[in-house]
Design a protein around this motif. Structure first.
Motif, PDB file in Angstrom:
ATOM      1  N   GLY A 581       0.789  -1.229   0.000  1.00 46.88           N
ATOM      2  CA  GLY A 581       0.000   0.000   0.000  1.00 46.88           C
ATOM      3  C   GLY A 581       0.817   1.273   0.000  1.00 46.88           C
ATOM      4  N   THR A 582       2.140   1.151  -0.181  1.00 46.48           N
ATOM      5  CA  THR A 582       2.999   2.348  -0.155  1.00 46.48           C
ATOM      6  C   THR A 582       2.612   3.344  -1.242  1.00 46.48           C
ATOM      7  N   LEU A 583       2.381   2.856  -2.462  1.00 46.47           N
ATOM      8  CA  LEU A 583       2.079   3.757  -3.576  1.00 46.47           C
ATOM      9  C   LEU A 583       0.800   4.545  -3.298  1.00 46.47           C
ATOM     10  N   GLU A 584      -0.216   3.876  -2.772  1.00 43.35           N
ATOM     11  CA  GLU A 584      -1.478   4.555  -2.469  1.00 43.35           C
ATOM     12  C   GLU A 584      -1.280   5.598  -1.357  1.00 43.35           C
ATOM     13  N   HIS A 585      -0.492   5.210  -0.355  1.00 47.29           N
ATOM     14  CA  HIS A 585      -0.214   6.132   0.746  1.00 47.29           C
ATOM     15  C   HIS A 585       0.507   7.389   0.237  1.00 47.29           C
ATOM     16  N   LEU A 586       1.490   7.180  -0.646  1.00 42.51           N
ATOM     17  CA  LEU A 586       2.240   8.316  -1.179  1.00 42.51           C
ATOM     18  C   LEU A 586       1.379   9.185  -2.078  1.00 42.51           C
ATOM     19  N   ALA A 587       0.488   8.556  -2.846  1.00 43.47           N
ATOM     20  CA  ALA A 587      -0.403   9.339  -3.714  1.00 43.47           C
ATOM     21  C   ALA A 587      -1.292  10.249  -2.883  1.00 43.47           C
ATOM     22  N   GLU A 588      -1.690   9.758  -1.724  1.00 49.94           N
ATOM     23  CA  GLU A 588      -2.515  10.583  -0.838  1.00 49.94           C
ATOM     24  C   GLU A 588      -1.686  11.657  -0.155  1.00 49.94           C
ATOM     25  N   LEU A 589      -0.441  11.292   0.189  1.00 52.93           N
ATOM     26  CA  LEU A 589       0.449  12.228   0.890  1.00 52.93           C
ATOM     27  C   LEU A 589       0.947  13.331  -0.028  1.00 52.93           C
ATOM     28  N   LEU A 590       1.210  12.965  -1.309  1.00 52.06           N
ATOM     29  CA  LEU A 590       1.779  13.920  -2.280  1.00 52.06           C
ATOM     30  C   LEU A 590       0.898  13.952  -3.516  1.00 52.06           C
ATOM     31  N   PRO A 591      -0.272  14.550  -3.441  1.00 52.18           N
ATOM     32  CA  PRO A 591      -1.216  14.512  -4.567  1.00 52.18           C
ATOM     33  C   PRO A 591      -0.725  15.234  -5.814  1.00 52.18           C
ATOM     34  N   SER A 592       0.173  16.209  -5.667  1.00 46.69           N
ATOM     35  CA  SER A 592       0.630  16.973  -6.842  1.00 46.69           C
ATOM     36  C   SER A 592       1.728  16.262  -7.620  1.00 46.69           C
ATOM     37  N   VAL A 593       2.312  15.183  -7.048  1.00 47.54           N
ATOM     38  CA  VAL A 593       3.371  14.446  -7.734  1.00 47.54           C
ATOM     39  C   VAL A 593       2.721  13.452  -8.691  1.00 47.54           C
ATOM     40  N   SER A 594       2.899  13.680  -9.988  1.00 48.24           N
ATOM     41  CA  SER A 594       2.212  12.871 -10.997  1.00 48.24           C
ATOM     42  C   SER A 594       2.884  11.529 -11.237  1.00 48.24           C
ATOM     43  N   SER A 595       4.183  11.407 -10.968  1.00 45.59           N
ATOM     44  CA  SER A 595       4.901  10.165 -11.245  1.00 45.59           C
ATOM     45  C   SER A 595       5.731   9.768 -10.041  1.00 45.59           C
ATOM     46  N   ILE A 596       5.288   8.661  -9.383  1.00 40.62           N
ATOM     47  CA  ILE A 596       6.021   8.136  -8.231  1.00 40.62           C
ATOM     48  C   ILE A 596       6.459   6.721  -8.571  1.00 40.62           C
ATOM     49  N   LEU A 597       7.759   6.480  -8.602  1.00 41.44           N
ATOM     50  CA  LEU A 597       8.305   5.169  -8.945  1.00 41.44           C
ATOM     51  C   LEU A 597       8.770   4.467  -7.681  1.00 41.44           C
TER      52      LEU A 597
END
Length: 598
Positions: A581-597
């Motif tokens: 669930g890291t990717l989902e957590h980061l998407a919520e934490l950093l909504p303006s970051v369009s690309s998280i690898l």
């Protein structure tokens, strides 16, 4: 004592010693209790002086009892005649000297003597200088006595030249004298003050060369003694730089102005004052640090009102005045256009009043909507002193002599460190490769200080990289594969747009990183980063590469939410990537970051 055989005692002798110690302890405790009772009852008379004399004569480090004696003396001053008081003071000085013979390094005794002499209308300072000389005859490294001598010399207005001659006599007798070398470092700037316009604390060249010769004789006489090497390092060190505005940057996009300075300080009504002039009119602004912390900082920022950035005028002039430092700097922001191009101000598109600032240090960018004015790290000698031919010749000779000494004493760490410092003073870029080799040797010789040496090496490498970047006239700084353990001089990187810190040994990114207001791409792959607390408030940061670090939890990336333009974040190879669930957590934490690898 060292070198003496231990004499065995019989059981009867041991028992007699024990009983004697018990008797002394009872008397000690009884006298102490009586003193405290009298003090509590306000009975501060001469009997308290007698009781405390018995205790302090055996243990001069009983600070509370010295306080009691001061209270008694203050009360007796109002009760006794001048003749009686003079006799009391004479007796007290004699008692203090006897206590110093018991313990020459007693803080309380020396302090009490300072206090007593400070209350006399006409102290005999000559006698006090003689007292210091006697105690320094016994132990020339007694820094308590040296502190007291500096106090006496100041009160008696002893000429610095006489005190310098005194240090000469002690150093000649024994080179291993830290306090005497240190006293020289205090006296020489007094004897040879620089004009107000010159660098404070720096010695005239003829004096410096003479001191270098003296200290060289010392460490060649005893290479393993540290005191002369430390003094030599002080001689090589530059004086404190003059207060200066190093860089002034204006951004239309962020509607802010950023200034970096030669030293950290705190801006406020009761501290330092910065004045901002826009088009020659004062503008009231609120100053803040890049990381938002209210503490002394090299870099200060203020927001600009839209009226100071409009395009109705062909250009806007910004001038910051540092009132305490008595210095100022100015830059120009030109009207933006659609084409992005770089223009040095030697050929400005419109007339520009330079206000006494060299035009070669003024720049602007059209299209990017920014302007700046920066001092050159090379021209301003930020990282080393400017050397004359004579001084360069002397230092070069010292370098060769130290290399010869190192061949004879290959494990002398002080010699190795001095070789490194001499190379830095002569030419840091020319000797860079050789300096790194000496660092390797020094770490092997002195493993206990490996971490300090790694940090010092990192500092020197970063300084060299800043110089190389300026010579290349670019805003990209490559610091990859340099085995860095610490980051410093970040206030010098205010204009850097791309920073590569990959493949080093960094464990954290410091809060001072927030000073990089122009940074767009930050690469920190293959380090040991555990925290991102330093990556905050970077208004232009777009890409952050953090592959193969030690980030454990998604929450560690919370500071990145303060970077509004961040769009690419690469976290591959970090432990947090294994958490479900890291990717989902980061998407919520950093909504303006369009690309998280991950």
């Amino acid at each position: 004592m060292h070198g003496r055989l231990k004499v065995k005692t019989s059981e009867e002798q041991a028992e007699a010693k024990r009983l004697e110690r018990e008797q002394k302890l009872k008397l000690y405790q009884s006298a102490t209790q009586t003193v405290f009772q009298k003090r509590q009852a306000g009975e501060l008379d001469e009997s308290v002086l007698e009781l405390t004399s018995q205790i302090l004569g055996a243990n001069p480090d009983f600070a509370t009892l010295w306080n009691c004696r001061r209270e008694v003396i203050q009360r007796l001053e109002a009760q006794k005649s001048p003749e009686e008081l003079a006799a009391l003071v004479k007796a007290e000085l004699g008692f203090l000297e006897s206590c110093l013979r018991v313990n020459p390094k007693s803080y309380g005794t020396w302090h009490h003597r300072c206090w007593l002499l400070g209350r006399l209308p006409e102290p005999n300072w000559t006698r006090e200088l003689e007292l210091c000389a006697r105690f320094l005859e016994v132990d020339e490294r007694n820094f308590h006595c040296w502190d007291y001598r500096r106090f006496v010399a100041t009160q008696a207005a002893v000429p610095p030249a006489e005190e310098l001659a005194f240090t000469d006599s002690l150093i000649t007798r024994n080179f291993s004298n830290y306090s005497s070398w240190h006293y020289r470092s205090c006296l020489l700037p007094q004897l040879h003050p620089q004009p107000d316009s010159g660098p404070q604390g720096r010695l005239p060249e003829d004096v410096l060369l003479k001191e270098l010769e003296l200290v060289q004789n010392a460490f060649f006489t005893d290479p393993n003694d540290q005191s002369a090497w430390f003094y030599h390092r002080w001689l090589l060190g530059r004086a404190d730089p003059q207060d200066a505005l190093r860089c002034l940057h204006v951004s239309r996009d962020e509607a802010c102005l950023t200034v970096s300075f030669s030293r950290p300080f705190l801006v406020g009504p009761r501290t330092e004052t910065l004045l901002l002039m826009v088009d020659e009119s004062p503008l009231a602004v609120e100053w803040r640090t890049p990381d938002g912390r209210n503490r002394p900082s090299h870099v200060w920022i203020c927001d600009l009102p839209t009226t100071s950035l409009n395009d109705q005028l062909p250009q806007h002039t910004f001038r910051v005045i540092w009132t305490t430092g008595d210095t100022q700097k100015e830059c120009v922001l030109f009207k933006g256009d659609a084409n992005c191009s770089f223009h040095p101000l030697q050929h400005p598109p419109s007339p520009l009043p330079l206000m006494g600032v060299p035009s070669c240090l003024l720049f602007f960018l059209s299209g990017r909507q920014e302007g700046w004015c920066r001092d050159s790290a090379t021209d301003e000698q930020l990282f080393r002193c400017e050397l004359s031919v004579e001084k360069s010749t002397v230092l070069q000779s010292e370098l060769e002599s130290c290399k010869e000494l190192q061949e004879l004493e290959p494990e002398n760490k002080w010699c190795l460190l001095t070789i490194i410092l001499l190379m830095r003073a002569l030419d840091p870029l020319l000797y860079e490769k050789e300096t790194l080799q000496y660092f390797q040797t020094l770490k092997a010789v002195d493993p206990m200080r490996a971490a300090y040496l790694d940090d010092l090496r990192s500092k020197f490498l970063l300084e060299n990289s800043v110089l190389k970047m300026e010579y290349a006239e670019v805003r990209v700084l490559q610091l990859a594969h340099k085995d860095l353990t610490v980051l410093c001089h970040l206030e010098q990187l205010l204009l850097v747009t791309h920073l590569d810190l990959s493949n080093n040994r960094l464990r954290a990114l410091p809060p001072a990183l927030a000073a990089l207001r122009c940074l767009e791409v930050l690469q920190v792959n293959d380090n040991a980063i555990e925290s991102l607390e330093g990556v905050t408030n970077l208004p232009r940061l777009q890409e952050l590469l953090l592959c193969n670090n030690r980030l454990q939890q998604p929450g560690a990336l919370q500071p990145l939410a303060s970077c509004p333009k961040l769009v690419l974040l690469n976290l591959q190879g970090n432990p947090l990537c294994q958490i479900v669930g890291t990717l989902e957590h980061l998407a919520e934490l950093l909504p303006s970051v369009s690309s998280i690898l991950t």
